[in-house]
Design a protein around this motif. Structure first.
Motif, mmCIF file in Angstrom:
data_model
loop_
_atom_site.group_PDB
_atom_site.id
_atom_site.type_symbol
_atom_site.label_atom_id
_atom_site.label_comp_id
_atom_site.label_asym_id
_atom_site.label_seq_id
_atom_site.Cartn_x
_atom_site.Cartn_y
_atom_site.Cartn_z
ATOM 1 N N THR A 55 6.687 -3.263 7.947
ATOM 2 C CA THR A 55 6.951 -2.818 6.571
ATOM 3 C C THR A 55 5.671 -2.286 5.920
ATOM 4 N N ASP A 56 4.527 -2.873 6.259
ATOM 5 C CA ASP A 56 3.255 -2.363 5.717
ATOM 6 C C ASP A 56 3.070 -0.895 6.106
ATOM 7 N N LEU A 57 3.445 -0.566 7.344
ATOM 8 C CA LEU A 57 3.346 0.825 7.802
ATOM 9 C C LEU A 57 4.298 1.723 7.015
ATOM 10 N N HIS A 58 5.507 1.208 6.749
ATOM 11 C CA HIS A 58 6.469 2.022 5.995
ATOM 12 C C HIS A 58 5.956 2.294 4.573
ATOM 13 N N VAL A 59 5.314 1.296 3.960
ATOM 14 C CA VAL A 59 4.744 1.501 2.615
ATOM 15 C C VAL A 59 3.577 2.485 2.704
ATOM 16 N N LEU A 60 2.730 2.253 3.673
ATOM 17 C CA LEU A 60 1.541 3.098 3.863
ATOM 18 C C LEU A 60 1.930 4.559 4.099
ATOM 19 N N ASP A 61 3.002 4.762 4.829
ATOM 20 C CA ASP A 61 3.421 6.122 5.184
ATOM 21 C C ASP A 61 4.324 6.760 4.122
ATOM 22 N N GLY A 62 4.584 6.057 3.036
ATOM 23 C CA GLY A 62 5.426 6.620 1.978
ATOM 24 C C GLY A 62 6.905 6.631 2.318
ATOM 25 N N GLU A 63 7.323 5.773 3.245
ATOM 26 C CA GLU A 63 8.742 5.744 3.626
ATOM 27 C C GLU A 63 9.566 4.834 2.725
ATOM 28 N N LEU A 64 8.909 4.026 1.910
ATOM 29 C CA LEU A 64 9.616 3.197 0.925
ATOM 30 C C LEU A 64 9.237 3.712 -0.467
ATOM 31 N N PRO A 65 10.223 3.824 -1.355
ATOM 32 C CA PRO A 65 9.952 4.451 -2.656
ATOM 33 C C PRO A 65 9.150 3.559 -3.602
ATOM 34 N N ASP A 66 8.350 4.201 -4.460
ATOM 35 C CA ASP A 66 7.726 3.581 -5.630
ATOM 36 C C ASP A 66 6.943 2.290 -5.398
ATOM 37 N N PRO A 67 6.004 2.268 -4.455
ATOM 38 C CA PRO A 67 5.128 1.094 -4.370
ATOM 39 C C PRO A 67 4.275 1.007 -5.642
ATOM 40 N N ALA A 68 3.852 -0.204 -6.000
ATOM 41 C CA ALA A 68 3.058 -0.395 -7.224
ATOM 42 C C ALA A 68 1.600 -0.037 -6.968
ATOM 43 N N LEU A 69 1.296 1.261 -6.968
ATOM 44 C CA LEU A 69 -0.060 1.744 -6.673
ATOM 45 C C LEU A 69 -0.990 1.570 -7.874
ATOM 46 N N PRO A 70 -2.278 1.364 -7.690
ATOM 47 C CA PRO A 70 -2.904 1.041 -6.404
ATOM 48 C C PRO A 70 -2.464 -0.351 -5.957
ATOM 49 N N LEU A 71 -2.294 -0.519 -4.650
ATOM 50 C CA LEU A 71 -1.588 -1.687 -4.132
ATOM 51 C C LEU A 71 -2.390 -2.376 -3.028
ATOM 52 N N VAL A 72 -2.327 -3.705 -3.032
ATOM 53 C CA VAL A 72 -2.816 -4.493 -1.900
ATOM 54 C C VAL A 72 -1.609 -4.814 -1.020
#
Ligand code: ZN
Ligand code: ZN
Length: 326
Positions: A37-54
């Motif tokens: 899932t970290d890869l999916h967030v990193l690659d923009g495959e999951l919408p609207d992460p709370a950027l900037p993000l840990v």
């Protein structure tokens, strides 16, 4: 290690330790597992992460500070923080025990800062005590790969012959559970991945082969851990009547169209979303009872980008874990 924009690298930055609310704990992070899932967030495959993000949602930490309303935890306690960081407790899903489906849920390392850091904040009601026999880096992968894998296994239903498509972090933790339940495990890796197939046999698979191969017997259930939609069709082809394919990942490439014959005879396909705290309360003691221990490859925090890249390229068997502060 901060994600500022999808597609980028994590950046090593210094920030003040986060502040806590009255129901929170401040944790000194000891270890944090790397999850697909970290890869999916990193690659923009999951919408609207709370950027900037840990990133990071397989967190093992010790309580450094507890909010005024926290009664269950004390400074120094070791706890695990999973993907489900918060749920509302009030909606119709939460009320029927399906907090994993809460539309207001906040997820760790996605909508809340996670564990690729020296400190993190967690809502004290959503953390778990951890089996004391496991070291910090051994306990971390249980918190997502183990927990959500266990939920997938539960939703696979009554099955004697179970197939795992993809034999990574989740699969190698769940294999001993399948064996302990007296079931037969059939493991599917990338075609030609002899090392992965040998690893699956070591972890208890009665058969291991490439994902384009058919197993020697029809399966009662299959869990697709890999994020490749074609594997759903391969898994359906391997199922006995009445069997279930469970998709365990949060993101998957498109599933190709297939003949209705493959679904006929009461075969079904379902997904598994997130986890409930009850999954953790069941799985973590079970993991302790069965002595489940992940095989871990450890990276220091400042090599989080290397850890993620090694995961992407399947450069190790088992789980990748970031170790922080010794
Ligand atoms: Zn809710
Ligand atoms: Zn995960």
């Amino acid at each position: 290690m901060l994600l500022e924009a999808p597609g980028g690298q994590l950046r090593d930055v210094e920030r003040p330790a986060p502040r806590i609310g009255s129901g929170d704990v401040l944790l000194q992070v000891r270890a944090c597992g790397v999850c697909r899932t970290d890869l999916h967030v990193l690659d923009g495959e999951l919408p609207d992460p709370a950027l900037p993000l840990v990133l990071g949602h397989e967190i093992v930490g010790t309580v450094e500070q507890a909010g005024a309303d926290v009664t269950r935890l004390q400074v120094g306690d070791r706890v695990g923080v999973p993907w489900l960081g918060w749920a509302c407790g009030r909606c119709r899903f939460c009320r029927r025990g399906a907090e994993n489906l809460c539309p207001y849920a906040r997820f760790t390392g996605y909508q809340r800062d996670g564990g690729y850091a020296e400190y993190t904040v967690a809502d004290a009601r959503f953390v778990f005590p951890l089996p004391p026999a496991l070291t910090d880096v051994e306990a971390a992968p249980l918190l997502c790969a183990g927990l959500i894998g266990y939920r997938a296994l539960r939703l696979a239903g009554e099955a004697r012959r179970i197939g795992f498509y993809g034999f990574g972090s989740s699969a190698h933790l769940l294999a001993p559970v399948v064996v302990a339940q007296g079931c037969e495990l059939y493991a599917f890796t990338r075609d030609g991945d002899a090392r992965g197939q040998a690893f699956a046999r070591e972890r208890g698979a009665v058969w291991a082969g490439g994902s384009s191969q058919r197993p020697p017997v029809a399966l009662d259930a299959a869990i697709v851990f890999a994020s490749v939609g074609e594997l759903v069709v391969r898994a359906l082809e391997a199922l006995a009547p009445g069997g279930t394919v469970v998709c365990a990942g949060i993101h998957m490439s498109d599933i190709p169209s297939f003949s209705y014959d493959l679904l006929w005879e009461e075969r079904s396909i379902r997904s598994v979303a997130n986890l409930t705290r009850d999954d953790g309360r069941e799985f973590l003691p079970l993991a302790e009872r069965l002595g489940i221990r992940p095989e871990v490859t450890v990276f220091p925090l400042d090599q989080a980008n290397e850890a993620v890249q090694a995961f992407r390229e399947s450069r190790f068997t088992g789980s990748a874990v970031i170790s922080i502060g010794g």
